[in-house]
Design an enzyme around this catalytic site. Structure first.
Site, PDB file in Angstrom:
ATOM      1  N   GLU A  35       0.840  -1.207   0.000  1.00 25.49           N
ATOM      2  CA  GLU A  35       0.000   0.000   0.000  1.00 25.49           C
ATOM      3  C   GLU A  35       0.875   1.258   0.000  1.00 25.49           C
ATOM      4  O   GLU A  35       0.706   2.159   0.811  1.00 25.49           O
ATOM      5  CB  GLU A  35      -0.984  -0.007   1.176  1.00 25.49           C
ATOM      6  CG  GLU A  35      -2.208   0.827   0.867  1.00 25.49           C
ATOM      7  CD  GLU A  35      -3.320   0.716   1.912  1.00 25.49           C
ATOM      8  OE1 GLU A  35      -4.338   1.392   1.723  1.00 25.49           O
ATOM      9  OE2 GLU A  35      -3.173  -0.046   2.895  1.00 25.49           O
ATOM     10  N   TYR A 106      -0.002  -7.529  -1.730  1.00 22.92           N
ATOM     11  CA  TYR A 106      -1.053  -6.753  -1.080  1.00 22.92           C
ATOM     12  C   TYR A 106      -2.373  -7.279  -1.628  1.00 22.92           C
ATOM     13  O   TYR A 106      -2.822  -6.893  -2.701  1.00 22.92           O
ATOM     14  CB  TYR A 106      -0.863  -5.260  -1.362  1.00 22.92           C
ATOM     15  CG  TYR A 106      -1.940  -4.372  -0.795  1.00 22.92           C
ATOM     16  CD1 TYR A 106      -2.492  -4.624   0.461  1.00 22.92           C
ATOM     17  CD2 TYR A 106      -2.391  -3.262  -1.495  1.00 22.92           C
ATOM     18  CE1 TYR A 106      -3.476  -3.812   0.981  1.00 22.92           C
ATOM     19  CE2 TYR A 106      -3.372  -2.437  -0.983  1.00 22.92           C
ATOM     20  CZ  TYR A 106      -3.907  -2.713   0.262  1.00 22.92           C
ATOM     21  OH  TYR A 106      -4.892  -1.900   0.779  1.00 22.92           O
ATOM     22  N   ASP A 143       0.312  -7.889   3.421  1.00 31.20           N
ATOM     23  CA  ASP A 143      -1.027  -7.704   3.952  1.00 31.20           C
ATOM     24  C   ASP A 143      -1.949  -8.611   3.140  1.00 31.20           C
ATOM     25  O   ASP A 143      -2.312  -8.296   2.010  1.00 31.20           O
ATOM     26  CB  ASP A 143      -1.431  -6.229   3.822  1.00 31.20           C
ATOM     27  CG  ASP A 143      -2.861  -5.966   4.254  1.00 31.20           C
ATOM     28  OD1 ASP A 143      -3.553  -6.922   4.662  1.00 31.20           O
ATOM     29  OD2 ASP A 143      -3.294  -4.811   4.169  1.00 31.20           O
ATOM     30  N   ASN A 145      -4.954  -9.445   4.028  1.00 26.94           N
ATOM     31  CA  ASN A 145      -6.337  -9.015   4.219  1.00 26.94           C
ATOM     32  C   ASN A 145      -7.266 -10.140   4.668  1.00 26.94           C
ATOM     33  O   ASN A 145      -8.400 -10.254   4.203  1.00 26.94           O
ATOM     34  CB  ASN A 145      -6.865  -8.345   2.935  1.00 26.94           C
ATOM     35  CG  ASN A 145      -6.807  -6.824   3.043  1.00 26.94           C
ATOM     36  OD1 ASN A 145      -7.160  -6.258   4.080  1.00 26.94           O
ATOM     37  ND2 ASN A 145      -6.363  -6.176   1.984  1.00 26.94           N
ATOM     38  N   ASP A 239      -1.328   2.404  10.048  1.00 24.85           N
ATOM     39  CA  ASP A 239      -2.338   1.672  10.816  1.00 24.85           C
ATOM     40  C   ASP A 239      -1.967   0.193  10.945  1.00 24.85           C
ATOM     41  O   ASP A 239      -2.607  -0.545  11.689  1.00 24.85           O
ATOM     42  CB  ASP A 239      -3.735   1.837  10.214  1.00 24.85           C
ATOM     43  CG  ASP A 239      -3.810   1.519   8.730  1.00 24.85           C
ATOM     44  OD1 ASP A 239      -2.747   1.381   8.078  1.00 24.85           O
ATOM     45  OD2 ASP A 239      -4.929   1.434   8.186  1.00 24.85           O
TER      46      ASP A 239
END
Length: 249
Positions: A35, A106, A143, A145, A239
């Site tokens: 990201e 990602y 990530d 997800n 984050d």
């Protein structure tokens, strides 16, 4: 050797929050970013910090994107999955080293109202086929997800139909990846509760209401080389926090 993976949620913003000092202190051999939200010419990382830099950006500006920073020159670098419809968002970079591939990914988010869930299911299958086509063992980071099990999320019951914790995504993660690669953190720490992402809302990080969605995965044959797999929850700037993999050379 030390590897770091970090969803920086915008590399330019993260640089303004101390990214360069953080990675200098971490002193990793390879840093994988997700990201990045920037085009390659917008990313300014000193070459004396990481001489080999590989950025893969989305066509849509300010969105998605991945990057590998390395002190070791890879034998080869592959951008994307080799399928046009899946390679517009800059989501995968593969670096080839002597006896393994390092893949940073990602994974697409299923989105509000699970609008992209069907695409996410297709992506998981395509990504899995790509990884299995590589002719060396793999380390996969990024990530992904998905919080794989209830231990990987603070509030499993209330998040059951939210993106990243649906039955479909969790089953897909297991069937498309965990049949041939190991979740290094959970293998080493089967009962440890630690998270890698917290919403910016509701003081989630302060209250540690998080999700573990950032991973280091490894082929079975690479697991004997894994010394440790860590979640660096004390590092801020995004984050997400970085996740670390330590391996024997």
């Amino acid at each position: 050797m030390k590897f770091i993976s970090w969803n920086v949620n915008g590399i330019r913003a993260c640089i303004n929050k101390g990214f360069l000092d953080i990675v200098d202190t971490l002193d990793a051999d390879v840093v994988c970013l997700q990201e990045t939200k920037a085009q390659p010419e917008q990313i300014d990382i000193p070459e004396d910090l990481y001489p080999y830099q590989y950025a893969y950006s989305a066509i849509r500006k300010g969105y998605s994107g991945t990057m590998i920073l390395s002190r070791i020159k890879p034998l080869n670098v592959i951008y994307g999955l080799g399928i046009d419809q899946h390679d517009t968002e800059g989501r995968v970079i593969t670096a080839e080293f002597d006896d393994y591939y390092l893949v940073t990914v990602y994974t697409p988010n299923s989105g509000d109202g699970l609008k992209r869930l069907s695409y996410r299911m297709e992506w998981d299958q395509v990504f899995s086929r790509y990884v299995q086509s590589l002719n060396k063992p793999v380390f996969i980071c990024g990530d992904l997800n998905v919080a794989n099990e209830e231990i990987d999320i603070k509030n499993p019951k209330t998040n059951r139909r939210n993106a990243g914790f649906t039955d479909e995504e969790r089953d897909s993660f297991k069937s498309n990846l965990l049949t041939y690669v190991k979740d290094t953190f959970r293998t080493l720490y089967p009962d440890k509760i630690q998270y890698s992402w917290w919403s910016y809302r509701f003081n989630a990080r302060k209250n540690n209401a998080g999700w573990r969605i950032d991973y280091w995965l490894a082929s079975e044959e690479l697991m004997p080389r894994v010394k440790d797999s860590l979640i660096l929850t004390d590092i801020y700037g995004s984050d997400h926090c970085p996740v670390e993999l330590d391996i024997m050379d």
